[in-house]
Enzyme design. Structure first.
Site, mmCIF file in Angstrom:
data_model
loop_
_atom_site.group_PDB
_atom_site.id
_atom_site.type_symbol
_atom_site.label_atom_id
_atom_site.label_comp_id
_atom_site.label_asym_id
_atom_site.label_seq_id
_atom_site.Cartn_x
_atom_site.Cartn_y
_atom_site.Cartn_z
ATOM 1 N N LYS A 193 0.883 -1.173 0.000
ATOM 2 C CA LYS A 193 0.000 0.000 0.000
ATOM 3 C C LYS A 193 0.918 1.219 0.000
ATOM 4 O O LYS A 193 0.832 2.101 0.867
ATOM 5 C CB LYS A 193 -0.922 -0.043 1.231
ATOM 6 C CG LYS A 193 -1.979 1.044 1.264
ATOM 7 C CD LYS A 193 -3.064 0.888 0.215
ATOM 8 C CE LYS A 193 -3.937 2.126 0.171
ATOM 9 N NZ LYS A 193 -4.980 2.078 -0.877
ATOM 10 N N ASP A 226 -5.763 -2.925 -1.902
ATOM 11 C CA ASP A 226 -7.206 -2.799 -2.164
ATOM 12 C C ASP A 226 -7.552 -3.404 -3.524
ATOM 13 O O ASP A 226 -8.505 -4.186 -3.658
ATOM 14 C CB ASP A 226 -7.687 -1.341 -2.028
ATOM 15 C CG ASP A 226 -6.775 -0.323 -2.697
ATOM 16 O OD1 ASP A 226 -5.722 -0.705 -3.246
ATOM 17 O OD2 ASP A 226 -7.119 0.883 -2.677
#
Ligand code: NAD
Ligand code: IPM
Ligand code: MN
Length: 358
Positions: A193, A226
């Site tokens: 991330k 995600d």
């Protein structure tokens, strides 16, 4: 004819809840394959866990790692009790073993076996075959931090993720080595991330690129976590080996488990690839208090974890025969626990695996 029997000492920590139900089933399978592998297993049973905590005030004795260090491998069921806070039970037993024995690669295969229904529409058996390799000693689980103004109204908690170049490099390298052996798509996907977390995850991306350069024959991909979660659902067949940080690997390996049918099938190996310390084999699932004590827990995750242990001990033939027997029971589809839509008991499922091994 002379045969040479290898003897292995195995520490067995059944632990809590359904751990007490699945580990005896895994041992029945190990005992059945041992003679044919010219192996003998000497089990050292440790009664550590929540019940031990309620008696002794700790999850395992202070010298637990000294007791475990000489064994060839550790087989663990599950840890966690509804009446004891999870940070006490897990930080008192499971996590100190992973960290203390430097089991830095947590390897979690996810295979959609023929005969098992994926909750994803239109997925055939065999179409999903991935391995999640989770960093297992640092990252978000480093347990660095503390409380300020503890239990006061203005309380502050600091929980620091720790990423080291060494820690990233060694787990990424292990992922590439699995991709070379796995016989799949020869691809490693790294998941971070780094768009939001601009230090640790940036070091991860850079280190991934550096290690990838040593493995030119392996395809690579980098995804943000995600988007990765979405793609596990949208295009699971495109993944081969996936490498991620401790927390992301934890979350993604429950996802990879459910898209391949059930967490009751998900096995794992906590490996110290350097073999300085014993490695630990355990199902991905927890103590499942909602179904514990009813004889309906799926034993296959524990049995497949034992199969990974056989591989690690150099008994690959025996490991493969266990996996084949499990696959055959699943393909036949007659004997299965309720998590897979069946009505069989834990014991009946193991009986079917044992019959298949004959
Ligand atoms: P869980 O994995 O125990 O259970 C999640 C769900 O999956 C439950 O509905 C359970 O019934 C089902 N399930 C799990 N294993 C199954 C199996 N083998 N067969 C059929 N169904 C199965 O996760 P949870 O409910 O979030 O956690 C329960 C406790 O276990 C908590 O204390 C948690 O901290 C702990 N935990 C421990 C480990 C571990 O020891 N490695 C892993 C995860 C959770
Ligand atoms: C797992 C578990 C553990 C983890 C918990 C129980 C601490 O969820 O093995 O996946 O997060 O590592
Ligand atoms: Mn988990």
């Amino acid at each position: 004819m002379l045969t040479f029997m290898s003897e292995f000492s195995i520490a067995v920590i059944a632990g809590d809840g359904v751990g007490q139900e699945v580990i005896p089933e895994a041992l029945r399978v190990l005992d059945q394959v041992a003679p044919r592998a010219d192996a003998a297993f000497r089990y050292l049973h440790f009664d550590w866990g929540a019940e031990y905590y309620l008696r002794q005030g700790r999850m395992m004795p202070a010298d637990a790692l000294d007791l475990l260090r000489p064994v060839d491998a550790i087989l663990l069921g599950a840890v966690g009790h509804p009446d004891i806070p999870d940070h006490i039970t897990l930080n008192g037993l499971l996590l100190p073993i992973r960290r203390g024995f430097d089991q830095y690669a947590n390897v979690r295969p996810a295979v959609l076996y023929p005969g098992v229904a994926s909750p994803l529409a239109g997925r055939e058996g065999g179409s999903i075959d991935m391995v999640v390799v989770r960093e297992n000693t640092e990252g978000e689980y480093a347990q660095v931090g503390g409380f300020l103004y503890h239990h006061q109204p203005d309380e502050v908690a600091i929980q620091t993720a720790v990423f080291t170049r060494r820690g990233i490099e060694r787990v990424v390298r292990h992922a590439f080595e699995i991709a070379q052996r796995h016989g799949g798509r020869r691809k490693v996907t790294s998941i971070t991330k780094s768009n939001a977390q601009g230090f640790g995850m940036v070091l991860w991306d850079r280190t991934f690129a550096k290690v990838a350069a040593e493995f030119r024959d392996i395809e690579t991909e980098s995804l943000l976590v995600d988007a990765a979660a979405m793609n596990f659902v949208r295009r699971p067949e495109s993944f081969d080996v996936v490498v991620a940080s401790n927390l992301f690997g934890d979350i993604l390996s429950d996802l990879s488990a459910i898209i391949t049918g059930s967490i009751g099938l998900a096995a794992s190996a906590n490996l110290d690839p350097s073999r300085r310390y014993p490695s630990m084999f355990e199902p991905v699932h927890g103590s499942a208090p909602d179904i514990a004590g009813r004889g309906i827990v799926n034993p296959l995750a524990a049995i497949l974890s034992a199969s990974m242990m056989l591989d690690h001990l150099g008994l690959e033939g025996a490991g493969r025969s266990v996996e084949r027997a499990v696959a055959a029971v699943l393909a036949e589809g007659k004997v299965r626990t309720p998590d897979l839509g069946g009505t069989s008991s834990t014991r009946e499922v193991t009986d079917a695996v044992l019959a298949g091994l004959n």
